[in-house]
Design a protein around this motif. Structure first.
Motif, PDB file in Angstrom:
ATOM      1  N   VAL A  73       0.833  -1.216   0.075  1.00  0.00           N
ATOM      2  CA  VAL A  73       0.000  -0.043   0.013  1.00  0.00           C
ATOM      3  C   VAL A  73       0.833   1.201   0.102  1.00  0.00           C
ATOM      4  O   VAL A  73       0.309   2.244  -0.585  1.00  0.00           O
ATOM      5  N   ALA A  74       1.949   1.137   0.502  1.00  0.00           N
ATOM      6  CA  ALA A  74       2.794   2.257   0.481  1.00  0.00           C
ATOM      7  C   ALA A  74       3.452   2.605  -0.838  1.00  0.00           C
ATOM      8  O   ALA A  74       3.560   3.591  -1.559  1.00  0.00           O
ATOM      9  N   HIS A  75       3.725   1.412  -1.577  1.00  0.00           N
ATOM     10  CA  HIS A  75       4.063   1.620  -3.134  1.00  0.00           C
ATOM     11  C   HIS A  75       2.964   1.979  -3.881  1.00  0.00           C
ATOM     12  O   HIS A  75       3.340   2.946  -4.824  1.00  0.00           O
ATOM     13  N   GLN A  76       1.729   1.712  -3.578  1.00  0.00           N
ATOM     14  CA  GLN A  76       0.575   2.126  -4.212  1.00  0.00           C
ATOM     15  C   GLN A  76       0.151   3.508  -4.353  1.00  0.00           C
ATOM     16  O   GLN A  76      -0.153   4.202  -5.190  1.00  0.00           O
ATOM     17  N   PHE A  77       0.416   4.166  -2.941  1.00  0.00           N
ATOM     18  CA  PHE A  77       0.325   5.558  -3.019  1.00  0.00           C
ATOM     19  C   PHE A  77       1.612   6.296  -2.949  1.00  0.00           C
ATOM     20  O   PHE A  77       1.773   7.551  -2.860  1.00  0.00           O
ATOM     21  N   GLY A  78       2.804   5.766  -3.443  1.00  0.00           N
ATOM     22  CA  GLY A  78       3.997   6.356  -3.593  1.00  0.00           C
ATOM     23  C   GLY A  78       4.524   6.893  -2.341  1.00  0.00           C
ATOM     24  O   GLY A  78       5.261   7.980  -2.131  1.00  0.00           O
ATOM     25  N   LEU A  79       4.355   6.161  -1.126  1.00  0.00           N
ATOM     26  CA  LEU A  79       5.026   6.623   0.083  1.00  0.00           C
ATOM     27  C   LEU A  79       6.321   5.723   0.271  1.00  0.00           C
ATOM     28  O   LEU A  79       6.768   4.851  -0.223  1.00  0.00           O
ATOM     29  N   ASN A  80       6.903   6.421   1.249  1.00  0.00           N
ATOM     30  CA  ASN A  80       7.960   5.668   1.886  1.00  0.00           C
ATOM     31  C   ASN A  80       7.849   4.850   2.816  1.00  0.00           C
ATOM     32  O   ASN A  80       6.850   4.548   3.598  1.00  0.00           O
ATOM     33  N   PHE A  81       8.451   3.677   2.824  1.00  0.00           N
ATOM     34  CA  PHE A  81       8.265   2.509   3.825  1.00  0.00           C
ATOM     35  C   PHE A  81       9.645   2.136   4.325  1.00  0.00           C
ATOM     36  O   PHE A  81      10.454   1.721   3.896  1.00  0.00           O
ATOM     37  N   GLU A  82       9.345   2.009   5.752  1.00  0.00           N
ATOM     38  CA  GLU A  82      10.431   1.467   6.812  1.00  0.00           C
ATOM     39  C   GLU A  82      10.085   0.061   7.266  1.00  0.00           C
ATOM     40  O   GLU A  82       9.243   0.048   8.053  1.00  0.00           O
ATOM     41  N   PRO A  83      10.559  -0.806   6.820  1.00  0.00           N
ATOM     42  CA  PRO A  83      10.281  -2.054   7.104  1.00  0.00           C
ATOM     43  C   PRO A  83      10.681  -2.439   8.611  1.00  0.00           C
ATOM     44  O   PRO A  83      11.625  -2.047   8.951  1.00  0.00           O
ATOM     45  N   ILE A  84       9.442  -3.042   9.250  1.00  0.00           N
ATOM     46  CA  ILE A  84       9.800  -3.462  10.635  1.00  0.00           C
ATOM     47  C   ILE A  84       9.485  -4.811  10.964  1.00  0.00           C
ATOM     48  O   ILE A  84      10.543  -5.603  11.734  1.00  0.00           O
ATOM     49  N   ALA A  85       8.602  -5.304  10.506  1.00  0.00           N
ATOM     50  CA  ALA A  85       8.136  -6.791  10.869  1.00  0.00           C
ATOM     51  C   ALA A  85       8.023  -7.621   9.652  1.00  0.00           C
ATOM     52  O   ALA A  85       7.195  -7.325   8.896  1.00  0.00           O
ATOM     53  N   THR A  86       8.497  -8.860   9.362  1.00  0.00           N
ATOM     54  CA  THR A  86       7.888  -9.919   8.408  1.00  0.00           C
ATOM     55  C   THR A  86       6.940 -10.911   9.137  1.00  0.00           C
ATOM     56  O   THR A  86       7.055 -11.411  10.307  1.00  0.00           O
ATOM     57  N   GLU A  87       5.891 -11.033   8.166  1.00  0.00           N
ATOM     58  CA  GLU A  87       4.715 -11.968   8.901  1.00  0.00           C
ATOM     59  C   GLU A  87       4.452 -12.803   7.951  1.00  0.00           C
ATOM     60  O   GLU A  87       4.436 -12.781   6.621  1.00  0.00           O
ATOM     61  N   ASP A  88       3.692 -13.919   8.453  1.00  0.00           N
ATOM     62  CA  ASP A  88       2.975 -14.794   7.605  1.00  0.00           C
ATOM     63  C   ASP A  88       1.401 -14.603   7.601  1.00  0.00           C
ATOM     64  O   ASP A  88       1.041 -14.376   8.898  1.00  0.00           O
ATOM     65  N   TYR A  89       0.649 -14.718   6.631  1.00  0.00           N
ATOM     66  CA  TYR A  89      -0.580 -14.627   6.389  1.00  0.00           C
ATOM     67  C   TYR A  89      -1.241 -16.184   6.235  1.00  0.00           C
ATOM     68  O   TYR A  89      -0.810 -16.808   5.442  1.00  0.00           O
ATOM     69  N   TRP A  90      -2.023 -16.568   7.156  1.00  0.00           N
ATOM     70  CA  TRP A  90      -2.648 -18.007   7.140  1.00  0.00           C
ATOM     71  C   TRP A  90      -4.146 -17.944   7.280  1.00  0.00           C
ATOM     72  O   TRP A  90      -5.047 -16.734   7.395  1.00  0.00           O
ATOM     73  N   PHE A  91      -4.760 -19.154   6.518  1.00  0.00           N
ATOM     74  CA  PHE A  91      -5.968 -19.364   6.674  1.00  0.00           C
ATOM     75  C   PHE A  91      -6.213 -20.458   7.730  1.00  0.00           C
ATOM     76  O   PHE A  91      -5.597 -21.373   7.535  1.00  0.00           O
ATOM     77  N   ALA A  92      -7.087 -20.302   8.553  1.00  0.00           N
ATOM     78  CA  ALA A  92      -7.619 -21.344   9.581  1.00  0.00           C
ATOM     79  C   ALA A  92      -8.725 -22.165   8.811  1.00  0.00           C
ATOM     80  O   ALA A  92      -9.680 -21.499   8.420  1.00  0.00           O
ATOM     81  N   VAL A  93      -8.597 -23.324   8.860  1.00  0.00           N
ATOM     82  CA  VAL A  93      -9.612 -24.280   7.997  1.00  0.00           C
ATOM     83  C   VAL A  93      -9.897 -25.698   9.235  1.00  0.00           C
ATOM     84  O   VAL A  93      -9.086 -26.086   9.746  1.00  0.00           O
ATOM     85  N   ARG A  94     -11.282 -25.887   9.237  1.00  0.00           N
ATOM     86  CA  ARG A  94     -11.371 -27.300   9.708  1.00  0.00           C
ATOM     87  C   ARG A  94     -11.203 -28.319   9.057  1.00  0.00           C
ATOM     88  O   ARG A  94     -11.061 -28.493   7.862  1.00  0.00           O
ATOM     89  N   ARG A  95     -10.322 -29.277   9.408  1.00  0.00           N
ATOM     90  CA  ARG A  95      -9.628 -30.300   8.967  1.00  0.00           C
ATOM     91  C   ARG A  95     -10.921 -31.235   8.272  1.00  0.00           C
ATOM     92  O   ARG A  95     -10.319 -31.668   7.119  1.00  0.00           O
ATOM     93  N   GLU A  96     -11.929 -31.439   8.854  1.00  0.00           N
ATOM     94  CA  GLU A  96     -13.191 -32.187   7.988  1.00  0.00           C
ATOM     95  C   GLU A  96     -13.292 -31.524   6.835  1.00  0.00           C
ATOM     96  O   GLU A  96     -14.031 -32.005   5.994  1.00  0.00           O
ATOM     97  N   ASP A  97     -13.242 -30.193   6.610  1.00  0.00           N
ATOM     98  CA  ASP A  97     -13.699 -29.437   5.413  1.00  0.00           C
ATOM     99  C   ASP A  97     -12.632 -29.272   4.547  1.00  0.00           C
ATOM    100  O   ASP A  97     -12.880 -28.850   3.280  1.00  0.00           O
ATOM    101  N   MET A  98     -11.491 -29.740   4.723  1.00  0.00           N
ATOM    102  CA  MET A  98     -10.300 -29.575   3.570  1.00  0.00           C
ATOM    103  C   MET A  98     -10.786 -30.675   2.218  1.00  0.00           C
ATOM    104  O   MET A  98      -9.898 -30.195   1.416  1.00  0.00           O
ATOM    105  N   ALA A  99     -11.557 -31.571   2.407  1.00  0.00           N
ATOM    106  CA  ALA A  99     -11.979 -32.188   1.394  1.00  0.00           C
ATOM    107  C   ALA A  99     -13.051 -31.640   0.733  1.00  0.00           C
ATOM    108  O   ALA A  99     -13.596 -32.143  -0.401  1.00  0.00           O
TER     109      ALA A  99
END
Length: 367
Positions: A287-313
């Protein structure tokens, strides 16, 4: 079925005139190109039509939106700048809510129109740019109706645990920050009943105006007099990360000017900074890139989906998993600065992401 909701502007005195949405595109292109002719060409408009739009709104508002000087190009006036940034701020603030409402309504109509339809895949998720992109690709690729609603990470997981959605999207920093936040998330997950699917890895950090004129590089700089900060809402994963960083730095949150001023999406935070209404915010890199802003990186993170095991099929979940693992998804993600989809579609046990969860069971689920 797809529904698109939008905003209409009416501007003026007495009986306000409906503002053509193409005017915003024209103003943006004038700002970027410095020429009305180039702006008209970029937006597929004739020069005569573009000139007419500018003259129409000059007459209605009593002031020009841009200065058009022969041989010197074009530049936005203060009112043109304010109008453009107002539109971007409003779209960033309300756009995700409109998308959520449109998605919910489309799912309801889909169920009434189609006989024996697959139930919509209901996803409550923390705001980000990968998830709506994934939704659009999934609906284009397979006959799957997706009801996507943006909420904070903790709220999404809480509602998932209560059986209110099929999947929950949340983000968790890697390393010690994530380990300290883990108990807040894992309490809503069940080691036996749930699984976690990786969506993307991304970076969060401090966003400031282009060239960082106030020399803001870390959370310690936010307490300086005169710095105006724009925060995220309580319960969002981004707010949780910021509060931990402030705690580590020994900073009382109320020392930060604007700490209690909140937005609900990364886009809205970036729009506030880009418009000059705030000097800094905490948001994801693209979003910084989209609006032409400066970005100072602070944290690396993973984005996850929680899914019920029985629904995986399930059909919808299977299609989603296949899409996450596809070159199509990775190619789309490559256009988002700071996003990495190399591990997208990998499935983990809850205890592999939250080791402290062990074999403990959460409270019984409501279905």
């Amino acid at each position: 079925m797809e529904i698109q909701l939008g905003l209409n502007w009416h501007l003026g005195h007495g009986q306000p005139e409906r503002l053509e949405m193409e005017l915003f595109d024209l103003l943006h292109s004038i700002k970027e190109r410095g020429s009305l002719q180039a702006a008209a060409r970029e937006n597929g408009l004739s020069y005569r039509h573009a000139w007419g739009l500018m003259q129409k709104w000059k007459a209605l508002l009593g002031q020009p939106l841009a200065l058009l000087e022969r041989g010197r190009g074009a530049s936005l006036t203060p009112i043109g700048e304010k109008l453009l940034w107002g539109q971007r701020r409003i779209s960033a603030r309300l756009g995700p809510d409109l998308d959520s409402l449109a998605s919910e309504l489309a799912s309801e109509l889909h169920g009434l129109i189609h006989r024996d339809p697959l139930p919509p895949l209901r996803i409550f998720a923390s705001h980000g740019l990968a998830v709506p992109l994934l939704r659009d690709l999934l609906q284009a690729r397979a006959d799957v109706s997706v009801d996507l609603q943006f909420r904070g990470s903790l709220d999404s997981l809480r509602l998932f645990a209560a059986g209110k959605c099929d999947m929950a999207g949340f983000h968790l920093p890697v390393g010690t920050l994530g380990a300290r936040l883990a108990p807040r998330f894992s309490r809503h997950l069940d080691e036996v009943a749930d699984q976690l699917v990786k969506v993307v890895r991304r970076r969060q950090g401090i966003v400031t105006a282009t060239d960082n004129p106030k020399d803001i590089h870390n959370v310690g700089d936010l307490v300086r007099p005169g710095i105006r900060f724009i925060n995220r809402q309580p319960g969002s994963g981004t707010r949780l990360i910021l509060d931990l960083l402030l705690e580590d730095a020994g900073i009382e949150p109320q020392r930060i000017g604007g700490y209690n001023t909140e937005e609900f999406t990364h886009l809205a935070v970036a729009a506030m900074v880009a418009s000059g209404a705030a000097d800094a915010g905490f948001a994801i890199e693209p979003v910084a890139h989209q609006f032409g802003l400066n970005f100072e990186p602070i944290a690396t993170e993973d984005y996850w989906f929680a899914v019920r095991r029985e629904d995986m099929a399930g059909i919808a979940q299977g299609e989603l998993l296949a899409l996450l693992r596809s070159p199509e998804y990775r190619s789309a993600i490559s256009g988002l600065v700071g996003y990495d989809a190399a591990s997208a579609g990998e499935v983990y046990k809850v205890s592999q992401v939250f080791p402290q969860q062990g074999n403990n069971r959460s409270t019984p689920r409501h279905t």
